[in-house]
Motif scaffolding. Sequence first.
Motif, PDB file in Angstrom:
ATOM      1  N   GLU A  40      -4.538   2.113  -2.141  1.00 42.95           N
ATOM      2  CA  GLU A  40      -3.327   2.466  -2.414  1.00 42.95           C
ATOM      3  C   GLU A  40      -2.456   1.372  -3.224  1.00 42.95           C
ATOM      4  OE1 GLU A  40       0.234   4.704  -0.088  1.00 42.95           O
ATOM      5  OE2 GLU A  40      -0.431   2.684   1.088  1.00 42.95           O
ATOM      6  N   GLY A  41      -2.845   0.047  -2.900  1.00 48.02           N
ATOM      7  CA  GLY A  41      -2.417  -1.118  -3.393  1.00 48.02           C
ATOM      8  C   GLY A  41      -2.907  -1.293  -4.909  1.00 48.02           C
ATOM      9  N   ILE A  42      -3.846  -0.833  -5.392  1.00 50.15           N
ATOM     10  CA  ILE A  42      -4.191  -1.144  -6.890  1.00 50.15           C
ATOM     11  C   ILE A  42      -3.267  -0.036  -7.485  1.00 50.15           C
ATOM     12  CG2 ILE A  42      -6.541  -1.874  -5.912  1.00 50.15           C
ATOM     13  CD1 ILE A  42      -7.740   0.769  -6.899  1.00 50.15           C
ATOM     14  N   ASP A  43      -2.788   1.002  -6.882  1.00 45.81           N
ATOM     15  CA  ASP A  43      -1.850   2.034  -7.698  1.00 45.81           C
ATOM     16  C   ASP A  43      -0.912   1.336  -8.680  1.00 45.81           C
ATOM     17  OD1 ASP A  43      -3.909   3.883  -7.000  1.00 45.81           O
ATOM     18  OD2 ASP A  43      -2.532   5.022  -5.639  1.00 45.81           O
ATOM     19  N   ASN A  44      -0.426   0.249  -7.969  1.00 48.06           N
ATOM     20  CA  ASN A  44       0.499  -0.629  -8.531  1.00 48.06           C
ATOM     21  C   ASN A  44       0.469  -1.295  -9.807  1.00 48.06           C
ATOM     22  OD1 ASN A  44       3.080  -0.415  -6.528  1.00 48.06           O
ATOM     23  ND2 ASN A  44       1.003  -0.708  -5.151  1.00 48.06           N
ATOM     24  N   ILE A  45      -0.942  -1.431 -10.192  1.00 50.52           N
ATOM     25  CA  ILE A  45      -1.567  -1.852 -11.513  1.00 50.52           C
ATOM     26  C   ILE A  45      -1.389  -1.131 -12.495  1.00 50.52           C
ATOM     27  CG2 ILE A  45      -3.390  -3.169 -12.497  1.00 50.52           C
ATOM     28  CD1 ILE A  45      -4.222  -4.076  -9.704  1.00 50.52           C
ATOM     29  N   ALA A  46      -0.691  -1.504 -13.688  1.00 42.42           N
ATOM     30  CA  ALA A  46      -0.394  -0.538 -14.824  1.00 42.42           C
ATOM     31  C   ALA A  46      -1.825  -0.084 -15.409  1.00 42.42           C
ATOM     32  CB  ALA A  46       0.237  -0.947 -15.907  1.00 42.42           C
ATOM     33  N   GLY A  47      -2.027   1.265 -15.301  1.00 44.55           N
ATOM     34  CA  GLY A  47      -3.639   1.800 -15.821  1.00 44.55           C
ATOM     35  C   GLY A  47      -4.325   1.988 -14.681  1.00 44.55           C
ATOM     36  N   VAL A  48      -4.048   1.931 -13.645  1.00 44.35           N
ATOM     37  CA  VAL A  48      -5.038   2.132 -12.465  1.00 44.35           C
ATOM     38  C   VAL A  48      -4.258   3.115 -11.692  1.00 44.35           C
ATOM     39  CG1 VAL A  48      -6.425   1.044 -10.693  1.00 44.35           C
ATOM     40  CG2 VAL A  48      -5.692  -0.233 -12.756  1.00 44.35           C
ATOM     41  N   GLU A  49      -4.964   4.144 -11.315  1.00 47.07           N
ATOM     42  CA  GLU A  49      -4.675   5.164 -10.113  1.00 47.07           C
ATOM     43  C   GLU A  49      -5.817   5.586  -9.158  1.00 47.07           C
ATOM     44  OE1 GLU A  49      -1.670   6.567 -10.025  1.00 47.07           O
ATOM     45  OE2 GLU A  49      -0.853   5.769 -11.770  1.00 47.07           O
ATOM     46  N   SER A  50      -5.679   6.285  -8.165  1.00 46.44           N
ATOM     47  CA  SER A  50      -6.747   6.578  -7.007  1.00 46.44           C
ATOM     48  C   SER A  50      -6.867   8.084  -7.056  1.00 46.44           C
ATOM     49  CB  SER A  50      -6.678   5.824  -5.908  1.00 46.44           C
ATOM     50  OG  SER A  50      -6.439   4.606  -5.818  1.00 46.44           O
ATOM     51  N   ILE A  51      -8.058   8.565  -7.065  1.00 48.55           N
ATOM     52  CA  ILE A  51      -8.347   9.682  -6.538  1.00 48.55           C
ATOM     53  C   ILE A  51      -8.246   9.800  -4.787  1.00 48.55           C
ATOM     54  CG2 ILE A  51     -10.154  11.790  -6.479  1.00 48.55           C
ATOM     55  CD1 ILE A  51     -10.934  10.761  -9.227  1.00 48.55           C
ATOM     56  N   THR A  52      -7.534  10.369  -4.200  1.00 50.43           N
ATOM     57  CA  THR A  52      -7.496  10.343  -2.648  1.00 50.43           C
ATOM     58  C   THR A  52      -7.799  11.263  -2.020  1.00 50.43           C
ATOM     59  OG1 THR A  52      -5.196  10.785  -2.742  1.00 50.43           O
ATOM     60  CG2 THR A  52      -5.629   8.379  -3.122  1.00 50.43           C
ATOM     61  N   THR A  53      -8.215  11.319  -0.799  1.00 58.88           N
ATOM     62  CA  THR A  53      -8.452  12.021   0.139  1.00 58.88           C
ATOM     63  C   THR A  53      -7.518  11.694   1.437  1.00 58.88           C
ATOM     64  OG1 THR A  53     -10.675  12.823  -0.496  1.00 58.88           O
ATOM     65  CG2 THR A  53      -9.741  13.846   1.475  1.00 58.88           C
ATOM     66  N   GLY A  54      -6.333  12.158   1.415  1.00 57.04           N
ATOM     67  CA  GLY A  54      -5.571  11.731   2.654  1.00 57.04           C
ATOM     68  C   GLY A  54      -5.490  10.100   2.505  1.00 57.04           C
ATOM     69  N   LEU A  55      -5.428   9.355   3.288  1.00 53.20           N
ATOM     70  CA  LEU A  55      -5.249   7.824   3.400  1.00 53.20           C
ATOM     71  C   LEU A  55      -6.724   6.985   3.550  1.00 53.20           C
ATOM     72  CD1 LEU A  55      -2.224   7.134   5.573  1.00 53.20           C
ATOM     73  CD2 LEU A  55      -2.089   6.989   3.107  1.00 53.20           C
ATOM     74  N   SER A  56      -7.599   7.826   3.957  1.00 53.90           N
ATOM     75  CA  SER A  56      -8.731   7.055   4.565  1.00 53.90           C
ATOM     76  C   SER A  56      -9.799   6.933   3.221  1.00 53.90           C
ATOM     77  CB  SER A  56      -9.694   7.953   5.435  1.00 53.90           C
ATOM     78  OG  SER A  56      -9.751   9.358   5.011  1.00 53.90           O
ATOM     79  N   VAL A  57      -9.675   7.940   2.211  1.00 57.77           N
ATOM     80  CA  VAL A  57     -10.620   7.719   1.235  1.00 57.77           C
ATOM     81  C   VAL A  57      -9.665   7.933  -0.281  1.00 57.77           C
ATOM     82  CG1 VAL A  57     -12.550   8.959  -0.244  1.00 57.77           C
ATOM     83  CG2 VAL A  57     -12.464   9.161   2.381  1.00 57.77           C
TER      84      VAL A  57
END
Length: 750
Positions: free
Chosen positions: A140-157
Motif C-alpha cells: 500500500e505504501g508503494i502506491d504513493n510513488i508516481a507510476g506505481v500501483e498495486s493489484i490487491t486482494t484486500g489488504l493482505s495480498v
Amino acid sequence: MKYILSAVMVFVLCNTFAQNSISGIIVDRDTDTRLPFVNIYIPELETGTSTNDNGEFILNNIPNGNYKITYSYLGYETKSQTMTFPNTEPLTITLVTSAVEMDAIILSTPFHKLQSENVMKVDYEKVSDLKAIGAITLTEGIDNIAGVESITTGLSVGKPVIRGLSSNRVLVYAQGVRLENQQFGAEHGLGLNDAGVESIEVIKGPASLLYGSDALGGVLYLNPERFASFNTNSADFNATYFSNTLGYSTNVGYKESGEKFKFLFRGSVTGHSDYDAPDYRVTNTRFKEEDFKAGLGYQVTNFKTEFRYNMNHSSLGIPEEIGEQSTSKTPLLPYQDITNHIFSSKSTVFFDNSSLEINLGYIYNNRQEFEDEHHHDHHDDETEEEHEEHEEDEEHDDDHAEEEAALNMKLKTFNYDLKYNLPDYGRFETIVGVQGMNQVNSNYGEEILIPDATTNDLGVLATSHIHFETVDVQLGARFDYRNILIDETISKNYTSFNGAAGLKTTLFDFVITRFNVATGFRAPNLSELSSDGVHHGTNQYEIGNINLVNEQNIQLDLALEYDSDHFEFFVNGFYNYIYDYIYLAPTGETIDDVPVYNYTQDNAKLYGGEIGLHFHPHPLDWLHFESSFESVTGQQDNGDYLPQIPANSILNTIRVEYDTKWLNKGYAFVKLRSTFEQNKVSIFETASTGYSLLSAGFGGTISLFKNDLSISISGTNLTDKSYVNHLSRLKPLGIDNMGRNFSIGLSYKI
C-alpha cells in the motif's frame, strides 16, 4: 564457482594492504558553525559514521582506491565527493542549507551514485515516510510513488504494478537478491514485511540489462536497514494500531557495530481482522504474519562481507463473498499458509582501484492453500441441509491443524551474481558480470496447478558509465540463456540479447534531461507453459501453452527535471512496445462450472508518463505543496485494451514541517488522491468509476527518558468513501475497498 571462492579467500588471508582512515569536520557554509550528527557514508563499502557534538568524524578500514563519500543532514543539500586513498589529509566539509529533501544513494543501479547523478531515472522512498502517511502494508505504501500501483486482494495480498506491468514482468529484489516466491499468481503477494526494510527504489522500465529475465517491466528494489554506524549500538521498539481492522503491527530490533564485526536482528508480529468497508466487513480479508530478520557483517581493509536471513510466515484469508461479520484475526477456509526463507550473502574484495562483488542467495518458499469443504470429497448420501451444516461447522473451526493442503508447492531457488568493477580508465567506469539461477519447483498436495520443474539461468553483462564535460552516457549489453525442464520430460530453451543506452545532460543551465532506450525480455513462466487446472485464487481453469516464446520489448523514456531553491518540477514520458505479450483469454467453455482460460500471445504497447511539482515558498520553507499526475494506456495491436491497467490519478499534498522546544522533526499533512474513471478496459473487464480519497495526519519526536519517542497519527479515507479500485481483485464480486481508518504509531529508540 568453488575455485573463485577459494581464490577470494586466499587473497583475503594473504593480502597486506595498509589500513586507511578519513577524518575531518563538517560546518555550515554560511555561518561556519560545526554541524553535529551529519551522516557520512561510503556506498561501495556500505559503511559510515556520523559527526560528534563538535562536528568531528573519523572512519577507518578504507581500502586503497577511489571511493565516493556522501555527507547528508536534514535541512542541507547532500554533498558527494570522490576521494583517492591512501589520503591522510584531514577534511573540512561545508554544507549548504536547503529545503529540498536529502538526496539518496541509489543501490539498484550498478554504479551506486546519488539519485541526482544517475543516468537512469530511479524513484526512491523511505519506508518510514510511507508509514507516517498512513500506509498499512508495504504494497500500500508503494502506491504513493508516481507510476506505481498495486493489484490487491484486500489488504493482505498486493502485487506491484509499474506503468501497467506486473507479476513476472516486475522483478522484486530483497537483501540484494532476486525474490522468487511463485510471484506469477495474481493472488500471491510479496511475502515481505516492512519491518527491517529501510527504503524502496523503483526502476520504471526494462532493467533486463542489470537483472535478466522478468525485469522487462521494471524493478522494485527493497533496501534492508543498515547496520549501526562504526562503534555504536542502538535498540528500538515500534508499534502501530489500525482502527479499521482493529489491527496491530509491532517490531523490536537491536544492532551493534565494532571495529570489524557488526550484527542486527529484528522480529515483528502483525495481525488484522476483516477490513471494514463503509457498509460491511469484508469476510476473510483477515491475516496474521510473523517476521524475523538478522544480519552479520565483517569488514577489514580489503574485504567486507555480510550475511542476512529473513523468515516470513503468514496466514492469509481468501475472500469469496460477504458472509460472517467478525473481528477474529484467524483466517477462515479458504486460506493460504505461506512460509518464506531468504538467505543472502554479499561480499566484496578490494584491489588497487578495482573490486570484485559476489552476491549469493537462497530462497525457500512453501505455499499451501487450504480450501472450503466443497472442494473435498463428501458422502453422496448427505442431504443438502446436512452438507450445509457440515460446511458451516468447518468454516467456524479456527484450528486448521488437521486440514491437509489442497495445493502445496515448494520452490527452492539459488542465485548468484558476480560483478567485477574495472579500474577507472579516463572517463570510463566499467562493470562486467555473470549472473545465474537454479530453481526447483515441487508439488506435495493433491492438486497440481503447475508441474514439477527445474529452471536454470545464465547471463553475461557489461556496462559503462562515461563522463564528459556536460554529458554523462551509460551503455551496456547482455546475453541470457534459460532452460526449463518440466516433469523431467519436456525441455525448453530460451535465449535473448539485450542492450541499453542512456544520457544525462543539462539544458538551459537548469533543466536536467535524461533519455534512455533499452530492450528487455521475459521467458514464459511455468504457469503460462504448463498449468492445467483450477486456480482457486482466481476461480479460473487455466490451460498453459507449451509453444509460447519470449516476450521482448523496447522502451523509450524521457525525463525532464527542473530544480531550484524553492521549486521543483518533473515530467516523464515513456513508450513501451512488447512483442509476443502473453495473456489469459477466455475460451467460452467451462470445466466443473469454472470458466476456462487459455494462455496466448499478441503484440502490445503501453505509453504514458508522470508529471509532478514541489513548491516550498521563501521565506516559508516549512510549507510544502506537492502534486503528481500519472497516466498509462495499454493496447494490443488489434486495438483491444490490456487488462489490469490502472486508472489515471492525481495526488495533491500540503505538508508542513516544524520544530519546537518539546517537539523535533514535527510535521503535518493533508492529502487528496483523485482517481479518474477507467473506461479503457479489456473485453474481459468492466469499467470503473472515479473517486477521491482524503487523508491527513501529523507527528514528530519528543524526548522521553533522554531517548527519542516518535509519534505519528494519520487518517485515510476520512470521508468513509464507498469505492472500488480498478485493480482490486474483489471488483468482480462488487466488494468495496477499505473505508475510514485511523493509525497511531509509536517508535522508541534506545
